[in-house]
Design a protein around this motif. Sequence first.
Motif, mmCIF file in Angstrom:
data_model
loop_
_atom_site.group_PDB
_atom_site.id
_atom_site.type_symbol
_atom_site.label_atom_id
_atom_site.label_comp_id
_atom_site.label_asym_id
_atom_site.label_seq_id
_atom_site.Cartn_x
_atom_site.Cartn_y
_atom_site.Cartn_z
ATOM 1 N N PRO A 1 0.783 -1.244 0.000
ATOM 2 C CA PRO A 1 0.000 0.000 0.000
ATOM 3 C C PRO A 1 0.815 1.295 0.000
ATOM 4 O O PRO A 1 0.571 2.201 0.809
ATOM 5 N N TYR A 2 1.780 1.400 -0.898
ATOM 6 C CA TYR A 2 2.494 2.663 -1.093
ATOM 7 C C TYR A 2 2.568 2.946 -2.582
ATOM 8 O O TYR A 2 2.586 2.027 -3.414
ATOM 9 N N GLN A 3 2.624 4.243 -2.922
ATOM 10 C CA GLN A 3 2.504 4.665 -4.310
ATOM 11 C C GLN A 3 3.496 3.968 -5.230
ATOM 12 O O GLN A 3 3.143 3.519 -6.333
ATOM 13 N N GLY A 4 4.755 3.867 -4.792
ATOM 14 C CA GLY A 4 5.783 3.273 -5.626
ATOM 15 C C GLY A 4 5.602 1.788 -5.865
ATOM 16 O O GLY A 4 6.286 1.215 -6.729
ATOM 17 N N HIS A 5 4.711 1.156 -5.123
ATOM 18 C CA HIS A 5 4.417 -0.265 -5.291
ATOM 19 C C HIS A 5 3.077 -0.472 -5.999
ATOM 20 O O HIS A 5 2.921 -1.423 -6.762
ATOM 21 N N ILE A 6 2.117 0.411 -5.733
ATOM 22 C CA ILE A 6 0.794 0.290 -6.353
ATOM 23 C C ILE A 6 0.891 0.507 -7.860
ATOM 24 O O ILE A 6 0.300 -0.239 -8.653
ATOM 25 N N ASN A 7 1.640 1.537 -8.282
ATOM 26 C CA ASN A 7 1.720 1.854 -9.711
ATOM 27 C C ASN A 7 2.195 0.671 -10.554
ATOM 28 O O ASN A 7 1.533 0.310 -11.543
#
Length: 452
Positions: free
Chosen positions: A19-25
Amino acid sequence: MEKTREVAKHGRLLLVPCPYQGHINPMLNLATYLHRNGFSITIAHTSFNSPNPNRHPEFTFICLNDCLADDLVASLDIAILLLTVNNNCKASLEEAMATVLRDVVCVIHDEIMTFCAEVASSFGVRSLVLRTNSVSTCIGRSVVLQLHAEGRLPLLDQGFMEDEVPNLHPLRYKDLPISAFSDISQSTKLVHKMHDLTTSSGVIWNTIPFLEPSEFTKFKANICNQIPIFAIGPIHKISPTSSSSSLLNEDYTCLPWLHKQPPNSVIYVSLGSVALLTNHELQEMAWGLVNSNQPFLCVVRPGSVRGSDGIGFVLEEFQKKAGDRGCIVEWAPQKEVLAHRAVGGFLSHCGWNSTLESLSEGVPMLCKPYSGDQRGNARYISCVWRVGLTLEGHELKRNEVEKGIRKLMVEEEGRKMRERAMDFKRRIEDCLREGGSCSRNLRELVDFIMSS
């Protein structure tokens, strides 16, 4: 869900992002590609930093019960938060697999969401790990685990920090992927779990083999030769989509401003979705940008400044001094910005997504890393690929920011960096073409999943 089942040729996949931007994208980019290749997609996500299902109507979304206390979220202790997520979400995933997800043929999970492999195995379903960082970061984490086992962490001797790690050129001890936000014992506990691939069927990696060839060979030969590795980077290029997966609202008003700027003239500034600045650092960065006399597009993320009293006044004075030469936004559509002809440099925290996005557009970088893998990425950018330079100090200083920007944007050294960056762009485009490493590995990945 019924409509998705009707159009799917190859079965349902369950994808579980961290659940962090660099992983979700990267996970949602991969999901889009797999959906276009005939799979139904279900995204299982936490309540914390939940993606917006309305932006991806082609997917089914289910929410896992993370039970995160507000004080834990506010603490910014990422390692403890993610360990808690792994503990708390397991029961939710087991329940979903036993009921609404009984038709899942494969689970693809972020390496940090370690509970997924165990749950998938218990249901007789294969699982694949998605790694969203570089291979050198993964190898560096093994060194961190070894140092911790030897009782040598934290690394407090500054002279020792400058030494190069044996057999890990060009990384120094100060470049090892150690979190600035978490207790070292909790961080290493999480890394131990991430490195356990005993129940995984393969690794999907957001990297490009030519970027780190010796590291890639070393990992395949010495660590993970028993299971396949699919290097499909850069993931953000494999499934262009108009749907944004940003957790923050992207301000597209910066694009008309960019249209008015000369080619390669603008320094784009964004320190990512997690890094924090002090008010003093914000001011030093601001005046460094102003004093460089270069046009700039600067992102100041909400909540990114510690003790943000007076930040409005700082930004107002900053904008007044810069005038039309500067554009300040809370969040920018980064891929579009880096692809813009006006952007000639990127002042970045050097997260892996930002690094790949910059290389893919031939934009050289001014590196200001803060935590985790960022320092190692910056070291490769400046010393191996030679497409940027690093601001080495612990804090931003206006004279160093100004000097770095001018060196990157107007001096001969920066011109050579831009030439090398453009060569990387061409090589990455070759990887994406039919027969290139990315295209070939994506086909092998689809075939592997279909063989489940």
